[in-house]
Design a protein around this motif. Structure first.
Motif, PDB file in Angstrom:
ATOM      1  N   UNK A  39      31.685  10.746  43.072  1.00 11.69           N
ATOM      2  CA  UNK A  39      31.857   9.273  41.798  1.00 11.69           C
ATOM      3  C   UNK A  39      31.735   9.352  40.447  1.00 11.69           C
ATOM      4  N   UNK A  40      31.251  10.176  40.474  1.00 17.21           N
ATOM      5  CA  UNK A  40      31.226  10.932  38.618  1.00 17.21           C
ATOM      6  C   UNK A  40      32.705  11.450  38.288  1.00 17.21           C
ATOM      7  N   UNK A  41      33.604  11.477  39.170  1.00 21.01           N
ATOM      8  CA  UNK A  41      35.057  11.090  38.387  1.00 21.01           C
ATOM      9  C   UNK A  41      35.685   9.714  38.712  1.00 21.01           C
ATOM     10  N   UNK A  42      35.495   9.656  39.678  1.00 20.97           N
ATOM     11  CA  UNK A  42      36.095   8.062  39.916  1.00 20.97           C
ATOM     12  C   UNK A  42      35.693   7.392  38.909  1.00 20.97           C
ATOM     13  N   UNK A  43      34.176   6.952  38.416  1.00 22.68           N
ATOM     14  CA  UNK A  43      33.199   6.172  37.367  1.00 22.68           C
ATOM     15  C   UNK A  43      34.428   6.927  36.005  1.00 22.68           C
ATOM     16  N   UNK A  44      34.622   7.645  36.252  1.00 20.68           N
ATOM     17  CA  UNK A  44      35.641   8.499  34.785  1.00 20.68           C
ATOM     18  C   UNK A  44      36.929   7.376  34.538  1.00 20.68           C
ATOM     19  N   UNK A  45      37.513   7.645  35.291  1.00 17.70           N
ATOM     20  CA  UNK A  45      38.919   7.717  35.362  1.00 17.70           C
ATOM     21  C   UNK A  45      38.793   5.839  35.586  1.00 17.70           C
ATOM     22  N   UNK A  46      37.766   4.776  36.100  1.00 16.16           N
ATOM     23  CA  UNK A  46      37.766   3.704  36.087  1.00 16.16           C
ATOM     24  C   UNK A  46      37.691   3.116  34.972  1.00 16.16           C
ATOM     25  N   UNK A  47      36.372   4.165  33.748  1.00 18.59           N
ATOM     26  CA  UNK A  47      36.401   3.015  32.579  1.00 18.59           C
ATOM     27  C   UNK A  47      37.493   3.695  31.795  1.00 18.59           C
TER      28      UNK A  47
END
Length: 175
Positions: A39-47
């Motif tokens: 989820x950490x990588x996902x949140x970074x890319x979304x942002x």
């Protein structure tokens, strides 16, 4: 996690003869999911996707507005081939997340994009299908994104590969 973000005048995804999704001006994002992504990588890319300043403002000043600022659409396409490594000339996809896990992860990624922006502005292709992606790139502007963890893991792998090559060459007497 990797993403290729393209500023587009229009983009669409076709499966067979059917257009499954299309947008006007906005972003087309090709999304690669690693087997180690969280989820950490996902949140970074979304942002990063939502706040990437690749559009002009009302005074035509370049690189000053994001897709959110301009209220434009985003077309996402899952693309496991972004996680490719080459073994000689042959693509290897062992770093990609398995299809069943990746589908769940990708759907959560789309959900997070929608929650952070506007669900009706987020479009996507058809996961796992053989698709044709039609992109009218604007500029052209193409920005590669990688989550820091993906970048760090790749650097460590390259460093290990380089050390392995150095060890092999010193063992066989070559320089």
């Amino acid at each position: 996690m990797k993403a290729i973000v393209q500023r587009v005048m229009q983009a669409s995804v076709t499966v067979g003869d059917e257009v499954v999704s299309s947008i006007g001006r906005g972003l087309c994002v090709l999304v690669g999911i690693s087997r180690n992504d969280t989820v950490k990588e996902m949140e970074y890319i979304v942002r990063k996707i939502l706040h990437l300043r690749v559009f002009e403002d009302d005074q035509q000043k370049r690189w000053s507005k994001s897709v959110v600022d301009k209220q434009l659409e985003i077309l996402c396409v899952s693309q496991f081939t972004l996680m490719c490594t080459l073994k000689g000339n042959k693509p290897d996809y062992h770093e990609s997340m398995a299809a069943d896990q990746s589908k769940v992860f990708y759907e959560e990624f789309l959900s997070q994009l929608g929650k952070a922006y506007a669900p009706e502005k987020i479009k996507d292709g058809k996961f796992g299908a053989y698709m044709q992606v039609h992109i009218q790139n604007d500029g052209p502007v193409t920005i590669p994104l990688e989550s820091p963890v993906t970048t760090q893991k790749e650097s460590q792998k390259k460093e290990a590969d380089t050390k392995g090559l150095a060890s092999a060459s010193s063992c066989d007497g070559t320089t």
